[in-house]
Motif scaffolding. Structure first.
Motif, PDB file in Angstrom:
ATOM      1  N   TYR A 216       0.826  -1.208   0.000  1.00  0.00           N
ATOM      2  CA  TYR A 216       0.000   0.000   0.000  1.00  0.00           C
ATOM      3  C   TYR A 216       0.863   1.261   0.000  1.00  0.00           C
ATOM      4  O   TYR A 216       0.485   2.289  -0.570  1.00  0.00           O
ATOM      5  N   GLU A 220       0.448   4.141  -2.722  1.00  0.00           N
ATOM      6  CA  GLU A 220       0.163   5.522  -2.336  1.00  0.00           C
ATOM      7  C   GLU A 220       1.280   6.480  -2.750  1.00  0.00           C
ATOM      8  O   GLU A 220       1.109   7.693  -2.670  1.00  0.00           O
ATOM      9  N   GLN A 237       2.632   2.875  10.887  1.00  0.00           N
ATOM     10  CA  GLN A 237       1.354   2.161  10.954  1.00  0.00           C
ATOM     11  C   GLN A 237       0.842   2.094  12.387  1.00  0.00           C
ATOM     12  O   GLN A 237      -0.362   2.274  12.636  1.00  0.00           O
ATOM     13  N   GLU A 240      -0.527   5.427  13.305  1.00  0.00           N
ATOM     14  CA  GLU A 240      -1.813   5.654  12.633  1.00  0.00           C
ATOM     15  C   GLU A 240      -2.926   4.854  13.300  1.00  0.00           C
ATOM     16  O   GLU A 240      -4.041   5.350  13.474  1.00  0.00           O
ATOM     17  N   SER A 244      -6.116   6.396  14.977  1.00  0.00           N
ATOM     18  CA  SER A 244      -7.427   5.961  14.495  1.00  0.00           C
ATOM     19  C   SER A 244      -8.343   5.616  15.658  1.00  0.00           C
ATOM     20  O   SER A 244      -9.524   5.997  15.689  1.00  0.00           O
ATOM     21  N   PRO A 295      -7.142  11.719   6.300  1.00  0.00           N
ATOM     22  CA  PRO A 295      -6.964  10.427   5.625  1.00  0.00           C
ATOM     23  C   PRO A 295      -7.257   9.237   6.539  1.00  0.00           C
ATOM     24  O   PRO A 295      -7.774   8.217   6.083  1.00  0.00           O
ATOM     25  N   GLU A 298     -10.908   8.733   6.616  1.00  0.00           N
ATOM     26  CA  GLU A 298     -11.380   8.116   5.375  1.00  0.00           C
ATOM     27  C   GLU A 298     -11.157   6.606   5.403  1.00  0.00           C
ATOM     28  O   GLU A 298     -11.989   5.834   4.913  1.00  0.00           O
ATOM     29  N   LYS A 299     -10.027   6.191   5.987  1.00  0.00           N
ATOM     30  CA  LYS A 299      -9.712   4.758   6.031  1.00  0.00           C
ATOM     31  C   LYS A 299     -10.577   4.002   7.031  1.00  0.00           C
ATOM     32  O   LYS A 299     -11.005   2.882   6.774  1.00  0.00           O
ATOM     33  N   ASN A 300     -10.810   4.600   8.211  1.00  0.00           N
ATOM     34  CA  ASN A 300     -11.521   3.845   9.252  1.00  0.00           C
ATOM     35  C   ASN A 300     -13.029   4.052   9.241  1.00  0.00           C
ATOM     36  O   ASN A 300     -13.739   3.558  10.117  1.00  0.00           O
TER      37      ASN A 300
END
Length: 499
Positions: A216, A220, A237, A240, A244, A295, A298-300
């Motif tokens: 990924y 990206e 990660q 993040e 999150s 962002p 948007e992902k979670n």
């Protein structure tokens, strides 16, 4: 049917019986052959019955074995490519890890494969997946194996890490050659992520997770490249993931707020609008940049809830200023494309406007220029519905992503914003000057309002005004301000007018 045949006496056989193996339903499978080597030369009748029963038993056992084989295949292999599926790949990978083998895991994602399915249909897409799987398998050593995880994602386990770079190069080389589809040629690129054992994991799931993470990262950051997992990627990660989890609590715990940056008529200094900007003050980390937490949202899946909060808070504050005799103001609210494309977005915007009894024209919906990569039919319908509602539409970051004059011509937008990246080069950078003049010319052709973002110097302001851009946003006039500070500013301006 069963019967006898000429005796091969040279073998010492004195009697034999042959029974065809199979039936009308299953088809012919072969023969059952029985021979006698004693003096008895004739078979008894009950032998015939025994062979018939034995024939049926063997057919039934064979049928069950075939069913079990088919079930096992379906459980372990992908039905389209014939490669291993995720479950079987994971099992084999666990075995290799347990044996402390020198292995690496490669994750492969086909760039832009959704466009192929949308253009040619899923049947053609399946044919292309078969070719992709075969090309990947072609370059692997016998000890290595590959799998399809679903969609356009593939995985490979390489046994000898010393040949890993060569294997990756061979996979990429395979896709320099186009895939031929009737008279068409399709050129595909791959985003590849690599994880090593034991550095990136001592269990199959860990290795796959980190290979996926690296893949990924490749996707990206430009696609069509191979990226090895690293300690930096894993640390990012983890940060993040922690953010999150914290973001879920940020709204209900009051950690989020809105700041507002004034938009100014550069000729008069009059405030003509505000842009609402989300801010997150984390209790341990302090201020978290929107470039980080948007962002993540948007992902979670939190982007719709977050976006709804921003919209409602901006409208609530606008109404509060109006009740104080300081408005209403024209407020721009940024909408993520994930949020903008969500079902029911227009009714939600309408409900908020009605809740605070605001005039729709006081709300500007800002969408990024990446709108051009989404389904135009859905976007056009949403924009048309918002225009019927009376809301203004602005395209943010114009000129930085996927500019499309055709879409600009057909979408009923009201405003485009010149991105700060072009403003930074003024007034000396020739490329920035050319781009800005082209954008201003487009705004005049399509009769659009124009806003320049990120203006910080008097030289930049003078150039923009001379070129025909009137509305200015940036630190030259005002930084983003808290709601309280904006209220004080508006109050001061109001008092100066009434003196």
């Amino acid at each position: 049917s069963a019967g006898t045949a000429a005796l091969p006496t040279q073998w010492g056989i004195t009697a034999q019986m042959i029974q065809p193996l199979g039936d009308a339903q299953e088809g012919f499978r072969g023969f059952l052959w029985f021979a006698r080597f004693d003096r008895e030369a004739v078979w008894k009748n009950d032998y015939q019955e025994f062979m018939t029963i034995l024939n049926h038993s063997i057919i039934e056992i064979d049928r069950k074995l075939m069913v079990e084989k088919a079930i096992t295949y379906q459980a372990n292999y992908d039905g389209i490519t014939g490669l291993m599926n995720r479950a079987y790949f994971t099992d084999r990978l666990n075995q290799a890890v347990s044996a402390n083998l020198d292995i690496a895991v490669i994750f492969i994602d086909v760039d832009g494969f959704k466009t192929i399915n949308d253009t040619f249909g899923h049947d053609v897409g399946d044919q292309i997946l078969m070719v992709i799987g075969q090309r990947i398998t072609n370059v692997l050593d016998k000890a290595d194996f590959s799998a399809r995880f679903g969609g356009d994602e593939f995985a490979v386990m390489v046994h000898q890490r010393r040949g890993l770079t060569s294997t990756i190069d061979k996979i990429q080389q395979e896709f320099l050659e186009p895939i031929r589809l009737n008279s068409r040629k399709l050129f595909l690129t791959l985003s590849i992520g690599i994880a090593l054992a034991p550095e990136d994991g001592e269990r199959a799931e860990e290795l796959m997770k980190h290979a996926d993470l690296a893949m990924y990262h490749a996707k990206e950051n430009g696609k069509n490249k191979a990226v090895f997992c690293s300690s930096e990627l894993k640390a990012a990660q983890n940060r993040e993931m922690a953010l999150s989890n914290d973001l879920y609590q940020a709204i209900e715990q009051g950690q989020l707020s809105l700041h507002y940056q004034p938009q100014v008529d550069g000729r008069t200094g009059e405030i003509v609008g505000l842009e609402a900007l989300a801010r997150w003050y984390h209790p341990q980390l302090g201020m978290v940049s929107p470039g980080i937490f948007i962002p993540i949202a948007e992902k979670n899946g939190l982007i719709n809830e977050l976006g709804d909060w921003v919209l409602r808070e901006a409208c609530r504050q606008n109404k509060a200023w109006e009740m104080m005799g300081l408005g209403p103001m024209r407020i721009s609210v940024n909408f993520s494309m994930v949020q903008f494309m969500a079902a029911g977005i227009v009714p939600r915007i309408s409900a908020v406007i009605q809740e605070f009894d605001l005039k729709p024209k006081t709300l500007v919906v800002e969408i990024t220029e990446s709108i051009n990569v989404y389904d135009f039919t859905q976007i056009d319908q949403t924009v048309q519905d918002l225009k019927k509602l009376g809301v203004a539409i602005s395209i943010d970051d114009f000129g930085t992503e996927y500019s499309s004059l055709d879409r600009l011509k057909n979408l009923p937008v009201d405003e485009i914003k010149i991105d700060k990246r072009f403003i930074d080069g003024l007034p000396k950078d020739v490329s920035s000057i050319g781009i800005i003049r082209a954008i201003i010319a487009l705004a005049e052709i399509f009769d659009l309002e124009l806003v320049a973002e990120g203006v910080e110097t008097e030289e930049q302001l003078e150039f923009l005004l001379a070129a025909g851009c009137r509305v200015i946003q940036g630190y030259y006039f005002y930084p983003p301000l808290s709601a309280e500070a904006v209220g004080d500013l508006l109050r001061t301006i109001h008092e100066q007018r009434t003196v």
